[in-house]
Motif scaffolding. Structure first.
Motif, PDB file in Angstrom:
ATOM      1  N   THR A  11      41.218  41.961  33.800  1.00 33.34           N
ATOM      2  CA  THR A  11      41.093  41.502  35.185  1.00 33.34           C
ATOM      3  C   THR A  11      42.423  41.338  35.897  1.00 33.34           C
ATOM      4  O   THR A  11      42.448  41.214  37.129  1.00 33.34           O
ATOM      5  CB  THR A  11      40.362  40.156  35.236  1.00 33.34           C
ATOM      6  N   VAL A  46      33.192  38.473  32.496  1.00 33.34           N
ATOM      7  CA  VAL A  46      34.044  39.534  33.046  1.00 33.34           C
ATOM      8  C   VAL A  46      33.505  40.910  32.673  1.00 33.34           C
ATOM      9  O   VAL A  46      33.474  41.829  33.503  1.00 33.34           O
ATOM     10  CB  VAL A  46      35.490  39.358  32.533  1.00 33.34           C
ATOM     11  N   GLN A  97      34.709  35.306  37.506  1.00 34.01           N
ATOM     12  CA  GLN A  97      36.012  34.649  37.546  1.00 34.01           C
ATOM     13  C   GLN A  97      36.635  34.634  36.147  1.00 34.01           C
ATOM     14  O   GLN A  97      35.979  34.258  35.182  1.00 34.01           O
ATOM     15  CB  GLN A  97      35.843  33.206  38.035  1.00 34.01           C
ATOM     16  N   PRO A  98      37.903  35.022  36.020  1.00 35.39           N
ATOM     17  CA  PRO A  98      38.562  34.981  34.701  1.00 35.39           C
ATOM     18  C   PRO A  98      38.612  33.576  34.107  1.00 35.39           C
ATOM     19  O   PRO A  98      38.744  33.421  32.891  1.00 35.39           O
ATOM     20  CB  PRO A  98      39.976  35.501  35.002  1.00 35.39           C
ATOM     21  N   ASN A 108      40.501  39.137  28.343  1.00 35.58           N
ATOM     22  CA  ASN A 108      39.970  38.809  29.666  1.00 35.58           C
ATOM     23  C   ASN A 108      41.027  39.072  30.738  1.00 35.58           C
ATOM     24  O   ASN A 108      40.763  39.746  31.748  1.00 35.58           O
ATOM     25  CB  ASN A 108      39.549  37.328  29.662  1.00 35.58           C
ATOM     26  N   ILE A 114      32.368  43.935  35.203  1.00 34.93           N
ATOM     27  CA  ILE A 114      32.840  45.322  35.114  1.00 34.93           C
ATOM     28  C   ILE A 114      31.667  46.291  35.027  1.00 34.93           C
ATOM     29  O   ILE A 114      31.640  47.332  35.710  1.00 34.93           O
ATOM     30  CB  ILE A 114      33.764  45.479  33.887  1.00 34.93           C
ATOM     31  N   ILE A 116      36.343  39.475  39.831  1.00 33.11           N
ATOM     32  CA  ILE A 116      35.574  40.672  40.169  1.00 33.11           C
ATOM     33  C   ILE A 116      34.448  40.248  41.105  1.00 33.11           C
ATOM     34  O   ILE A 116      33.541  39.512  40.711  1.00 33.11           O
ATOM     35  CB  ILE A 116      34.999  41.333  38.904  1.00 33.11           C
TER      36      ILE A 116
END
Length: 326
Positions: free
Chosen positions: A148, A87, A245-246, A144, A91, A153
């Motif tokens: 998010t 993540v 993906q989280p 996390n 970002i 993202i």
């Protein structure tokens, strides 16, 4: 006759005990043969590539976890570290517009830093690593979700896509990456003084301290390396999916522990190798793959993995008591 058969059995099991790799390789070979008969698609080149790619991601976590288990430690936050670093990479690349390769490298450093923090907390606070890392998994997983809001993202630059989806010499790039770090881990554990210190710490921590080994440094160093590998797995998965993906890393908790135990690395520490742990991961990967090929619900995979953990740990405990008595 019974005595002769018993002696032969003891010799065979004794040989497997002295060389754990022979046992796990034999089991893997049997499973591969059985899988090839159960499904005609198992030996398909496309399916084998899927197995290799899956093994690459879980294998990186397994390498780090196996090295910690040699120390007699566990880190249940490695999956959360991998997901959180993925993540952070998303970002940096998407929201902040940082160079993809620089972002990739920075996330590996961050992963090592998280592992370092885990190691420092374990050694300074003298807390059991199992308990502490369960808490840290919640911290990393919570951060996390804070960053998010549970939303992936997207828009990961295609420059790093090759690291997750590309192939080289017919095999997935992540698989080659895993092999490189497997070789490095085996070299560290088997060919360096640091590796000997690891086995000494895992065998008897107080005795290792009396010998002058800086046990805390050894433990913190392995925690940091495991965090680095977790971040690498997370970033390779981001490159594979094209999004951060989280949920990346949610399934990287029980599997690596089971793989390590199956591969001859006990939870009590002091013995085993990362190579054996990877063979254990391959066994779990093949079993999971054949479940899918046979059309069994994927929800059974979690149950199968959990059962393998219980069986592997139970077998390890029983076998060690047996050989200790005999």
């Amino acid at each position: 006759m019974v005595t002769v058969e018993t002696d032969m059995l003891r010799k065979m099991t004794g040989a497997m005990s002295s060389n754990p790799l022979s046992g796990v390789i034999g089991v893997l070979a049997i499973i591969l043969i059985a899988a090839s008969f159960l499904s005609e698609n198992f030996l398909n080149s496309y399916n084998l590539i899927i197995i290799a790619r899956t093994l690459a991601f879980i294998g990186l976590i397994t390498i780090g976890q196996s090295m910690l288990m040699i120390l007699g430690e566990l880190d249940l936050s490695l999956g959360a570290i991998g997901g959180f670093c993925g993540v952070i990479g998303g970002i940096l690349m998407v929201q902040l517009g940082l160079d993809p390769w620089l972002s990739f490298a920075l996330c590996l450093v961050v992963g090592a830093l998280f592992g370092l923090i885990n190691g420092l907390l374990v050694t300074l606070l003298r807390l059991p690593s199992l308990v502490l890392t369960i808490g840290m998994a919640g911290v990393y997983g919570g951060l996390n979700l804070v960053l998010t809001k549970g939303v992936a993202i997207t828009g990961i630059p295609s420059e790093i896509g090759f690291m997750g989806s590309g192939t080289w010499l017919g095999m997935p790039v992540p698989f080659w990456v895993m092999l490189v770090f497997l070789a490095l881990a085996c070299f560290i554990t088997l060919k360096t003084p640091f590796g000997r210190y690891m086995y000494a710490v895992g065998s008897n921590l107080p005795a290792a301290r009396m010998l002058g080994i800086r046990t805390d440094r050894v433990r913190v160093g392995v925690f940091a390396f495991a965090g680095f590998l977790a971040a690498l797995a997370g970033m390779l998965m981001v490159a594979r999916l094209g999004s951060a993906q989280p949920s990346i890393g949610d399934s990287w908790v029980l599997g690596p522990i089971a793989a390590a135990v199956i591969g001859g690395v006990p939870t009590t520490g002091g013995t085993g190798t990362p190579l054996g742990a990877i063979f254990g991961a391959a066994i779990i990967g093949v079993i999971s793959n054949i479940i899918v090929l046979l059309g069994v619900s994927p929800y059974w995979q979690a149950m199968v993995t959990g059962a393998i953990v219980v069986i592997a740990i139970a077998f390890d405990s029983i076998s060690r008591r047996y050989f200790k008595q005999n």
